[in-house]
Design a protein around this motif. Structure first.
Motif, PDB file in Angstrom:
ATOM      1  N   ASN A 102     -23.904  11.227 -28.300  1.00 37.06           N
ATOM      2  CA  ASN A 102     -23.418  11.698 -29.609  1.00 37.06           C
ATOM      3  C   ASN A 102     -22.217  12.637 -29.482  1.00 37.06           C
ATOM      4  O   ASN A 102     -21.334  12.631 -30.327  1.00 37.06           O
ATOM      5  N   ASN A 103     -22.225  13.449 -28.427  1.00 38.01           N
ATOM      6  CA  ASN A 103     -21.126  14.392 -28.213  1.00 38.01           C
ATOM      7  C   ASN A 103     -19.953  13.756 -27.464  1.00 38.01           C
ATOM      8  O   ASN A 103     -18.999  14.464 -27.115  1.00 38.01           O
ATOM      9  N   GLU A 104     -20.051  12.453 -27.215  1.00 36.53           N
ATOM     10  CA  GLU A 104     -18.992  11.692 -26.542  1.00 36.53           C
ATOM     11  C   GLU A 104     -18.556  12.348 -25.235  1.00 36.53           C
ATOM     12  O   GLU A 104     -17.362  12.486 -24.953  1.00 36.53           O
ATOM     13  N   LEU A 105     -19.546  12.710 -24.427  1.00 36.81           N
ATOM     14  CA  LEU A 105     -19.261  13.350 -23.142  1.00 36.81           C
ATOM     15  C   LEU A 105     -18.904  12.340 -22.055  1.00 36.81           C
ATOM     16  O   LEU A 105     -18.504  12.732 -20.958  1.00 36.81           O
ATOM     17  N   VAL A 106     -19.054  11.054 -22.361  1.00 39.91           N
ATOM     18  CA  VAL A 106     -18.700   9.985 -21.425  1.00 39.91           C
ATOM     19  C   VAL A 106     -17.658   9.108 -22.119  1.00 39.91           C
ATOM     20  O   VAL A 106     -17.876   8.652 -23.241  1.00 39.91           O
ATOM     21  N   GLU A 107     -16.547   8.895 -21.453  1.00 39.20           N
ATOM     22  CA  GLU A 107     -15.462   8.082 -22.017  1.00 39.20           C
ATOM     23  C   GLU A 107     -15.893   6.628 -22.185  1.00 39.20           C
ATOM     24  O   GLU A 107     -16.755   6.128 -21.453  1.00 39.20           O
ATOM     25  N   VAL A 108     -15.281   5.948 -23.136  1.00 37.21           N
ATOM     26  CA  VAL A 108     -15.598   4.544 -23.435  1.00 37.21           C
ATOM     27  C   VAL A 108     -15.358   3.643 -22.222  1.00 37.21           C
ATOM     28  O   VAL A 108     -16.078   2.681 -22.005  1.00 37.21           O
ATOM     29  N   ASP A 109     -14.360   3.985 -21.401  1.00 41.69           N
ATOM     30  CA  ASP A 109     -14.046   3.141 -20.247  1.00 41.69           C
ATOM     31  C   ASP A 109     -14.659   3.652 -18.935  1.00 41.69           C
ATOM     32  O   ASP A 109     -14.360   3.128 -17.865  1.00 41.69           O
ATOM     33  N   ASP A 110     -15.531   4.647 -19.004  1.00 39.63           N
ATOM     34  CA  ASP A 110     -16.184   5.187 -17.804  1.00 39.63           C
ATOM     35  C   ASP A 110     -17.508   4.443 -17.571  1.00 39.63           C
ATOM     36  O   ASP A 110     -18.596   4.963 -17.808  1.00 39.63           O
ATOM     37  N   HIS A 111     -17.386   3.207 -17.107  1.00 40.03           N
ATOM     38  CA  HIS A 111     -18.566   2.349 -16.929  1.00 40.03           C
ATOM     39  C   HIS A 111     -19.536   2.889 -15.874  1.00 40.03           C
ATOM     40  O   HIS A 111     -20.737   2.717 -15.988  1.00 40.03           O
ATOM     41  N   GLU A 112     -18.994   3.555 -14.892  1.00 40.55           N
ATOM     42  CA  GLU A 112     -19.837   4.097 -13.827  1.00 40.55           C
ATOM     43  C   GLU A 112     -20.812   5.143 -14.374  1.00 40.55           C
ATOM     44  O   GLU A 112     -22.004   5.110 -14.082  1.00 40.55           O
ATOM     45  N   THR A 113     -20.303   6.069 -15.171  1.00 44.15           N
ATOM     46  CA  THR A 113     -21.168   7.104 -15.753  1.00 44.15           C
ATOM     47  C   THR A 113     -22.090   6.504 -16.805  1.00 44.15           C
ATOM     48  O   THR A 113     -23.252   6.896 -16.916  1.00 44.15           O
TER      49      THR A 113
END
Length: 192
Positions: A88-99
């Protein structure tokens, strides 16, 4: 007799073009090919590299959770809330597939903690590739939590972690321990 031989010769001459035409590449109808053979999925134990990778992924999410939400991972249902806050807080980027996939490992760890006698982490390999999966012991029934969140996040949506968790558990309901007197699924982790 000559007439009969003549008729047979004529029949062969007339039949020859038909026979040749039937075998012509332009007229050959290919037989429908058999469905591509799919190899049976191979389900094997995790290797030490898989264990190491999953440990690193869990550590990565734990550090993210502690620094950005103030909550450590506990391998219980509170982790679902922590994952939801991260999303919800968008702490992981849309393109950060690893995380994103690391978040899925945490989701899988909660499933395993909730049903430790039923589920286990395995490597599931089929025609599509190799995946880490939560499988029902001694079966080929598996869930793929590593991608349950990432597939949704990579297209920009904010998945409902608890809903995904509950739906995944219901998919495996027939394999899960039951409460007596048809009381439903017997979870190990306490529900509030």
């Amino acid at each position: 007799m000559k007439v009969l031989n003549h008729l047979m010769a004529m029949a062969l001459i007339c039949a020859s073009p038909i026979t040749i035409a039937q075998q012509s590449p332009l007229n050959v109808v290919s037989k429908p090919s058999a469905a591509p053979t799919q190899k049976e999925p191979a389900i094997t134990d995790l290797g030490w590299m898989d264990h190491n990778r999953m440990e690193q992924e869990t550590t990565k999410v734990n550090e993210l959770a502690q620094t950005k939400t103030g909550t450590p991972l506990r391998r219980d249902l509170t982790d679902l809330d922590t994952l939801q806050r991260i999303i919800n807080n968008e702490l992981v980027e849309v393109d950060d597939h690893e995380t994103q996939q690391a978040l899925g490992v945490v989701l899988g760890n909660v499933m395993l903690a909730d049903f430790p006698t039923t589920f286990e982490w395995k490597v599931y390999e089929d025609d599509l590739g190799r995946s880490r999966a939560i499988c029902v012991k001694h079966t080929s029934s598996c869930l793929f939590p590593v991608t349950m969140l990432s597939r949704r996040m990579e297209v920009g949506t904010k998945p409902d972690v608890k809903k995904i968790y509950d739906e995944a558990i219901l998919l495996m309901q027939k394999h899960l321990p039951k409460l007596p007197y048809d009381g439903g699924i017997m979870y190990k982790l306490p529900r509030n």
